[in-house]
Design an enzyme around this catalytic site. Structure first.
Site, PDB file in Angstrom:
ATOM      1  N   HIS A 169      -0.742  -7.605   4.299  1.00 47.90           N
ATOM      2  CA  HIS A 169      -0.570  -6.821   3.066  1.00 47.90           C
ATOM      3  C   HIS A 169      -1.036  -6.873   2.214  1.00 47.90           C
ATOM      4  O   HIS A 169      -1.134  -5.540   1.450  1.00 47.90           O
ATOM      5  CB  HIS A 169       1.109  -6.619   3.415  1.00 47.90           C
ATOM      6  N   ASP A 381      -4.374  -6.216  -5.991  1.00 48.92           N
ATOM      7  CA  ASP A 381      -3.487  -5.351  -4.421  1.00 48.92           C
ATOM      8  C   ASP A 381      -3.821  -5.032  -3.313  1.00 48.92           C
ATOM      9  O   ASP A 381      -5.323  -5.301  -2.744  1.00 48.92           O
ATOM     10  CB  ASP A 381      -3.662  -3.732  -5.654  1.00 48.92           C
TER      11      ASP A 381
HETATM   12  P1  ADQ Z   1       3.181  -2.050  -2.757  1.00 47.42           P
HETATM   13  O1  ADQ Z   1       2.876  -3.846  -3.771  1.00 47.42           O
HETATM   14  O2  ADQ Z   1       4.934  -2.009  -2.462  1.00 47.42           O
HETATM   15  O3  ADQ Z   1       2.560  -2.228  -0.979  1.00 47.42           O
HETATM   16  P2  ADQ Z   1       1.740   0.324  -2.497  1.00 47.42           P
HETATM   17  O4  ADQ Z   1       0.459   0.105  -1.670  1.00 47.42           O
HETATM   18  O5  ADQ Z   1       1.213   0.970  -3.811  1.00 47.42           O
HETATM   19  O6  ADQ Z   1       2.310  -1.027  -2.902  1.00 47.42           O
HETATM   20  O7  ADQ Z   1       3.053   0.950  -2.297  1.00 47.42           O
HETATM   21  C1  ADQ Z   1       4.195   2.102  -2.456  1.00 47.42           C
HETATM   22  C2  ADQ Z   1       4.898   2.330  -2.404  1.00 47.42           C
HETATM   23  O8  ADQ Z   1       6.304   3.233  -3.079  1.00 47.42           O
HETATM   24  C3  ADQ Z   1       4.392   4.248  -2.035  1.00 47.42           C
HETATM   25  O9  ADQ Z   1       3.859   4.340  -0.727  1.00 47.42           O
HETATM   26  C4  ADQ Z   1       4.244   4.604  -3.263  1.00 47.42           C
HETATM   27  O10 ADQ Z   1       4.480   6.392  -2.543  1.00 47.42           O
HETATM   28  C5  ADQ Z   1       5.818   4.109  -3.649  1.00 47.42           C
HETATM   29  N1  ADQ Z   1       6.598   4.976  -4.121  1.00 47.42           N
HETATM   30  C6  ADQ Z   1       5.458   4.230  -5.197  1.00 47.42           C
HETATM   31  N2  ADQ Z   1       6.398   4.655  -7.023  1.00 47.42           N
HETATM   32  C7  ADQ Z   1       8.038   5.276  -5.789  1.00 47.42           C
HETATM   33  C8  ADQ Z   1       8.611   5.143  -6.922  1.00 47.42           C
HETATM   34  N3  ADQ Z   1       9.462   6.250  -8.381  1.00 47.42           N
HETATM   35  N4  ADQ Z   1       9.670   6.605  -6.197  1.00 47.42           N
HETATM   36  C9  ADQ Z   1       9.581   6.328  -5.059  1.00 47.42           C
HETATM   37  N5  ADQ Z   1       8.627   5.614  -4.091  1.00 47.42           N
HETATM   38  C10 ADQ Z   1       7.518   5.419  -4.920  1.00 47.42           C
HETATM   39  C11 ADQ Z   1       1.935  -3.610  -0.273  1.00 47.42           C
HETATM   40  C12 ADQ Z   1       1.095  -4.299  -1.382  1.00 47.42           C
HETATM   41  C13 ADQ Z   1      -0.235  -3.291  -1.129  1.00 47.42           C
HETATM   42  C14 ADQ Z   1      -0.394  -2.337  -0.060  1.00 47.42           C
HETATM   43  C15 ADQ Z   1       1.100  -1.742   0.920  1.00 47.42           C
HETATM   44  C16 ADQ Z   1       0.689  -1.395   1.999  1.00 47.42           C
HETATM   45  O11 ADQ Z   1       1.256  -4.822  -2.178  1.00 47.42           O
HETATM   46  O12 ADQ Z   1      -1.361  -3.252  -1.226  1.00 47.42           O
HETATM   47  O13 ADQ Z   1      -1.054  -1.171  -0.018  1.00 47.42           O
HETATM   48  O14 ADQ Z   1       1.947  -3.019   0.997  1.00 47.42           O
HETATM   49  O15 ADQ Z   1       0.079  -2.440   3.420  1.00 47.42           O
END
Ligand code: ADQ
Length: 492
Positions: A169, A381
């Site tokens: 991921h 990311d």
């Molecule tokens: P993450 O590093 O966690 O994931 P991201 O892809 O942005 O990063 O996902 C974050 C998730 O958390 C999103 O679905 C978002 O809706 C949720 N979120 C963020 N802030 C929030 C809040 N305040 N309250 C509730 N929900 C919140 C890792 C990798 C990424 C990759 C994903 C999936 O680091 O690059 O995209 O896995 O493969």
């Protein structure tokens, strides 16, 4: 081994459940993220299972509750219990103080302690033993993410032959960074025990292939369509790029619900007449939050015309609170927010609204709907789902996405987002200015194209694409929708 496995066994460091200890005891609810939503139908239909750590120490107390969560999910969840030392060295140590920073190009943050490595091996073996006990040769095992790179190798060593795939991921770094890892050879070799290795982008796949060329020049790699193929010990290994996505339909639908509309209205009335710029991130140094705040400060200094006209809403979700660096990052963010607000706030206008907490789905969607501009500027990311969620919720097509060129999402969305280098403070500040003045027609044209692209390649497309590539006889002769593999056919 059967060519068309009947059952899917998903393995990840954490089980897809949310676990909270309240005064009334444990509160455990099935997870609701995009990955679970997409995999649940396949798991339910085929009697599949999900194996992972519950997130707690030991598991005795939690086990009973996991059974309830299994019943609610419609498929079985099985825990891999971890001790306090394992959590410290395997999870916080090797996974989050070595692989996480290194694979995000931040090698100076790595803590290459040998004891972390030995514990990482032990815990990967523990996961492999659990998989061996709970699955058989007819299953397809799908292992997720950087915590479990050695799992396939450990399964082989235990003589448990399985058709097994891996998906990373997070990004895969370039050769020059990867070779800093003291265990680089072991990690690469271990990955080659998977039958399919999936990356987020073509860049990650290319970096991996380059690492193989450099460290194991005797290994030949061929290409069939977009899949790299190599043969290791008489076994074919497929290497592909599968950009992960979101349940677009659910985000678009829920963003238009009455509940969300009411919440948006409430927020609009509470905020001054301003264009809202939104940042939503887990608390992590890879997300570039201080750099983004610096760009906001720069924009307010260089463009006084933006005063009283823009407000940044920065939402930060608490994460990895046991690692001291994350506490320092939080303090740094809060100091910067204080400084910027101290410098620019005027009666009736505060330039930055800062929220440090988890938002429920309706609240998160309301901020997505409220925002005129999304500022998604990670330093690096794997993909970044916030960028995709923001667009999916923007059904009126009026928002602007400012996106870091170092987010995996940029490889798909670069034509229609405003692409920035997150380290370039003036460049990001200029992008904020351009987004603010962008005319309605251009905004709509761009957002329509962003949404169409994300809708076409949603999370269901991603699961299907991965499983079909994993299970088809030849990677280039992936079955069409009509003659799809039995597991992939269950993806809605
Ligand atoms: P993450 O590093 O966690 O994931 P991201 O892809 O942005 O990063 O996902 C974050 C998730 O958390 C999103 O679905 C978002 O809706 C949720 N979120 C963020 N802030 C929030 C809040 N305040 N309250 C509730 N929900 C919140 C890792 C990798 C990424 C990759 C994903 C999936 O680091 O690059 O995209 O896995 O493969």
């Amino acid at each position: 081994m059967a060519n068309t496995p009947e059952r899917l066994v998903v393995v990840s460091n954490r089980l897809p459940v949310s676990i909270k200890k309240t005064s009334a005891g444990w509160e455990i609810r099935p997870g609701s993220g995009g990955l679970v939503t997409a995999l649940a139908p396949v798991l339910k239909d085929q009697g599949g299972i999900w194996i992972g750590w519950s997130g707690g120490i030991g598991d005795q107390e939690i086990m009973e509750h996991i059974k309830t969560a299994s019943a609610d999910s419609g498929f079985d969840l099985h825990t891999v219990p971890l001790t306090a030392d394992e959590i410290k060295d395997y999870y916080y140590g090797f996974s989050n103080e070595i692989i996480w920073p290194l694979f995000h190009d931040l090698q100076t943050r790595c803590n290459f302690r040998p004891e972390y490595w030995y514990r990482y091996i032990e815990v990967n073996k523990k996961f492999a033993d659990r998989i061996a006990a709970l699955s058989d040769e007819n299953d397809f095992v799908w292992v997720h993410d950087y915590h479990l790179i050695l799992t396939a190798q450990k399964l082989k060593e235990a003589d448990a032959s399985r058709k097994i795939g891996f998906f990373l991921h997070i990004p895969f770094p370039s050769v020059d960074i990867f070779i800093k890892l003291p265990w680089r050879g072991q990690i690469l070799k271990a990955l080659l025990n998977y039958d399919i290795i999936g990356f987020q982008t073509a860049r990650d796949r290319r970096n991996f292939v380059n690492c193989i060329h450099m460290l194991y020049p005797d290994i030949d790699i061929d290409w069939e369509a977009h899949i790299a193929i190599t043969t290791v010990g008489g076994r074919e290994v497929r290497i592909g790029a599968f950009p992960i996505s979101i349940d677009f339909g659910a985000f678009a639908r829920d963003a238009a619900s009455r509940e969300t509309k009411e919440r948006v209205q409430y927020l609009k009335e509470a905020m001054p007449e301003c264009q809202v710029i939104l940042g939503v991130d887990r608390l992590d140094y890879t997300k570039g939050i201080p750099e983004r705040l610096e760009a906001m400060r720069n924009a307010l200094r260089r463009y006084p015309d933006l005063h009283r006209k823009i407000t940044l809403v920065q939402v930060v979700v608490p994460s990895r609170q046991n690692i001291p660096e994350y506490g320092l990052l939080k303090a740094r963010i809060e100091r910067m927010v204080g400084e910027i607000n101290g410098e620019f706030t005027k009666a009736g206008w505060v330039p930055i609204h800062y929220l440090y907490r988890h938002l429920d789905r309706c609240e998160l969607l309301s901020y997505y709907r409220l925002a005129d501009i999304a500022l998604v500027t990670p330093l690096k990311d794997g993909m970044n789902l916030v960028a995709k969620e923001y667009c999916a919720c923007n059904y009126t097509n009026r928002g602007v996405l400012i996106l870091s060129e170092f987010a995996g999402a940029a490889s798909q969305l670069h034509q229609w987002a405003l692409i920035v280098n997150p380290y370039d403070i003036e460049g990001v500040s200029d992008a904020i200015h351009s987004a603010f003045y962008m005319d309605e027609k251009e905004k709509m044209d761009r957002m329509k194209k962003l949404r169409a692209s994300i809708k076409k390649r949603d999370i269901f497309w991603w699961v299907k694409n991965y499983l079909e590539t994993a299970l088809s006889k030849h990677p280039s002769s992936r079955p069409t929708n009509k003659e799809t593999t039995s597991l992939a056919a269950k993806v809605p």
